[in-house]
Design an enzyme around this catalytic site. Structure first.
Site, PDB file in Angstrom:
ATOM      1  N   CYS A 106       0.868  -1.183   0.000  1.00 38.73           N
ATOM      2  CA  CYS A 106       0.000   0.000   0.000  1.00 38.73           C
ATOM      3  C   CYS A 106       0.897   1.223   0.000  1.00 38.73           C
ATOM      4  CB  CYS A 106      -0.869  -0.036   1.258  1.00 38.73           C
ATOM      5  SG  CYS A 106      -1.845   1.460   1.496  1.00 38.73           S
ATOM      6  N   CYS A 117     -10.849  14.612   4.872  1.00 36.66           N
ATOM      7  CA  CYS A 117     -11.828  13.645   5.395  1.00 36.66           C
ATOM      8  C   CYS A 117     -11.704  13.609   6.923  1.00 36.66           C
ATOM      9  CB  CYS A 117     -11.585  12.257   4.797  1.00 36.66           C
ATOM     10  SG  CYS A 117     -11.814  12.235   3.011  1.00 36.66           S
ATOM     11  N   CYS A 120      -9.704  10.801   9.007  1.00 39.03           N
ATOM     12  CA  CYS A 120      -8.424  10.355   8.448  1.00 39.03           C
ATOM     13  C   CYS A 120      -7.245  11.144   9.010  1.00 39.03           C
ATOM     14  CB  CYS A 120      -8.478  10.468   6.931  1.00 39.03           C
ATOM     15  SG  CYS A 120      -6.982   9.892   6.131  1.00 39.03           S
ATOM     16  N   CYS A 334      -4.464   4.826   8.073  1.00 39.41           N
ATOM     17  CA  CYS A 334      -3.906   5.771   7.124  1.00 39.41           C
ATOM     18  C   CYS A 334      -3.216   6.961   7.781  1.00 39.41           C
ATOM     19  CB  CYS A 334      -5.087   6.341   6.346  1.00 39.41           C
ATOM     20  SG  CYS A 334      -4.974   6.061   4.637  1.00 39.41           S
TER      21      CYS A 334
HETATM   22  N1  SAH Z   1      -7.456   9.470  -0.833  1.00 39.08           N
HETATM   23  C1  SAH Z   1      -7.832   8.127  -1.149  1.00 39.08           C
HETATM   24  C2  SAH Z   1      -6.970   7.106  -0.398  1.00 39.08           C
HETATM   25  C3  SAH Z   1      -7.228   7.168   1.068  1.00 39.08           C
HETATM   26  S1  SAH Z   1      -6.863   5.840   2.141  1.00 39.08           S
HETATM   27  C4  SAH Z   1      -9.303   7.908  -0.831  1.00 39.08           C
HETATM   28  O1  SAH Z   1      -9.908   8.773  -0.246  1.00 39.08           O
HETATM   29  O2  SAH Z   1      -9.825   6.868  -1.212  1.00 39.08           O
HETATM   30  C5  SAH Z   1      -7.836   4.483   1.770  1.00 39.08           C
HETATM   31  C6  SAH Z   1      -9.166   4.353   2.490  1.00 39.08           C
HETATM   32  O3  SAH Z   1      -9.057   4.366   3.918  1.00 39.08           O
HETATM   33  C7  SAH Z   1     -10.146   5.445   2.127  1.00 39.08           C
HETATM   34  O4  SAH Z   1     -11.395   4.865   1.883  1.00 39.08           O
HETATM   35  C8  SAH Z   1     -10.179   6.270   3.392  1.00 39.08           C
HETATM   36  O5  SAH Z   1     -11.357   7.036   3.459  1.00 39.08           O
HETATM   37  C9  SAH Z   1     -10.066   5.206   4.450  1.00 39.08           C
HETATM   38  N2  SAH Z   1      -9.636   5.686   5.778  1.00 39.08           N
HETATM   39  C10 SAH Z   1      -8.787   6.683   6.085  1.00 39.08           C
HETATM   40  N3  SAH Z   1      -8.641   6.796   7.414  1.00 39.08           N
HETATM   41  C11 SAH Z   1      -9.402   5.859   7.961  1.00 39.08           C
HETATM   42  C12 SAH Z   1      -9.696   5.463   9.319  1.00 39.08           C
HETATM   43  N4  SAH Z   1      -9.146   6.110  10.341  1.00 39.08           N
HETATM   44  N5  SAH Z   1     -10.536   4.437   9.510  1.00 39.08           N
HETATM   45  C13 SAH Z   1     -11.098   3.790   8.450  1.00 39.08           C
HETATM   46  N6  SAH Z   1     -10.872   4.102   7.180  1.00 39.08           N
HETATM   47  C14 SAH Z   1     -10.047   5.133   6.927  1.00 39.08           C
END
Ligand code: SAH
Length: 371
Positions: A106, A117, A120, A334
């Site tokens: 990843c 978001c 995140c 993430c």
């Molecule tokens: N920018 C991209 C990649 C992000 S990371 C995107 O938004 O898809 C991959 C996934 O993990 C995304 O669906 C993101 O929303 C999710 N994610 C990020 N932080 C998280 C958390 N703390 N708990 C669960 N999912 C999370």
């Protein structure tokens, strides 16, 4: 004179560059193989080139390599989390996950993220900068070198928004699947996006065969807007339309990611709405129990609620999986490892140097470009 970033050049660019230096065109094949198949870290390793050519390359080109700062291995599942330092001092993280069907890496697409978001960790310090094709590739290469493992799948699901770094990410995918390099088929590459609609349409036309994963996280525009600021710019309807079009053009089954946040988007009603939203689509829904981060108060849904949610979707005939939590004991969510590192070094800086508590990168370095 600024040095050429040779590892960011695809094969035709490398070929043109070498011909421009007065070299024979077959040199491109040799050098591309050293860089992208044999994973050389210096020109001196390239023993089938003349010493004079190696010297010229050394003088005019930069060989991007990532410096490992920290490697954490999960005692639960063997997942390895890597923290790398870039040449300009920024840090990024990448993860190696081992599955029965092969290893998956990843990678991060940006240093930081500006998508905001709410749940995140990657977005908290904002965006520092886009990663170059070489820095994207090197995450895979460095993990291969350090772990000695083969890599069969690559997911763009780390820090950053890949469709906010479109050109570099596209080039990275092409180079990663080039048979002269790692030869990882597009079918084994997944790109996850929060939903930058125009770039989903663009991506659909590239002929890449990759899997598109859309971060949905809510089944109504209102709830989605509360969790993901990008929904203010592109509505749920627009994003779903773009996904349908992606499928129509590529024939690739879609993945929807849905992070279950306790008391926010996890009711049976939410599941019913979600089923309605994806009705008739060839898709797969990946439920991610939200990984709580220190900076936010979101909590995970309890096990019973998660299973109820999954069952409801299955009753509608939808293909659903619950994402296995990989490496929770090593800052699995993430951007958490990077975040912790930045926090720790910030403390060191503030105590020893300036006494400031603000971000380590001055504000002006954050990108303010419109999405
Ligand atoms: N920018 C991209 C990649 C992000 S990371 C995107 O938004 O898809 C991959 C996934 O993990 C995304 O669906 C993101 O929303 C999710 N994610 C990020 N932080 C998280 C958390 N703390 N708990 C669960 N999912 C999370």
């Amino acid at each position: 004179m600024e040095k050429t970033d040779i590892k960011s050049m695809d094969y035709p660019e490398l070929s043109a560059f070498l011909t421009g230096m007065g070299e024979k065109s077959f040199r491109a094949g040799q050098i591309y193989q050293w860089l992208h198949e044999k994973l050389a870290q210096s020109f001196s390793e390239m023993t089938n080139l003349s010493a004079a050519l190696r010297e010229r390359l050394n003088e005019s080109c930069e060989l991007t390599c990532l410096e490992p700062v920290e490697i954490l291995t999960s005692r639960i599942d063997g997942t390895q989390k890597y923290l790398f330092r870039l040449a300009d001092g920024n840090v990024i993280e990448s993860v190696l996950m081992k599955y029965h069907h092969g290893n998956s890496v990843c990678i991060s697409s940006q240093a930081g993220c500006r998508m905001g978001c709410r749940f995140c960790a990657s977005t908290i310090g904002g965006l520092k900068r886009n990663l170059t094709p070489a820095e994207l590739l090197e995450q895979v290469y460095q993990i291969r070198r350090l772990s000695g493992e083969r890599v069969s799948n690559v997911v763009l699901m780390g820090t950053g928004e890949p469709l906010d770094n479109y050109e570099n990410v596209k080039k990275f995918i092409c180079m990663l699947s080039d048979e002269r390099g790692q030869n990882i088929s597009g079918r084994n590459i997944t790109l996850s996006t929060c939903g930058i609609v125009p770039n989903i349409y663009r991506l659909a036309k590239e002929g890449l065969q990759i899997t598109l994963a859309l971060s949905l996280h809510a089944s109504s525009q209102e709830k989605r807007r509360d969790l993901m600021p990008i929904a203010n710019k592109y509505s749920l309807d627009q994003v779903m339309e773009a996904c349908r079009s992606y499928y129509d053009l590529t024939g690739r089954r879609l993945t929807f990611e849905y992070s279950l946040v306790g008391g926010v988007n996890d009711t049976v009603r939410d599941a019913q709405e979600l089923a309605g939203l994806v009705r008739g689509m060839n898709c797969h829904i990946n439920l991610i129990p939200v990984n709580p981060i220190e900076e936010r108060s979101y909590v995970q849904s309890d096990k019973k609620t998660i299973l109820k949610f999954k069952n409801k979707l299955e009753n509608y005939g939808i293909n659903v999986t619950i994402r296995r939590e990989m490496g929770r004991d090593v800052n699995g969510a993430c951007g958490q490892l990077r975040r912790h590192y930045i926090e720790e070094t910030k403390d060191t800086h503030s105590l020893q140097d300036t006494g400031q508590t603000g971000p380590i990168c001055p504000k002006g370095t954050e990108s303010e470009e419109e999405i």
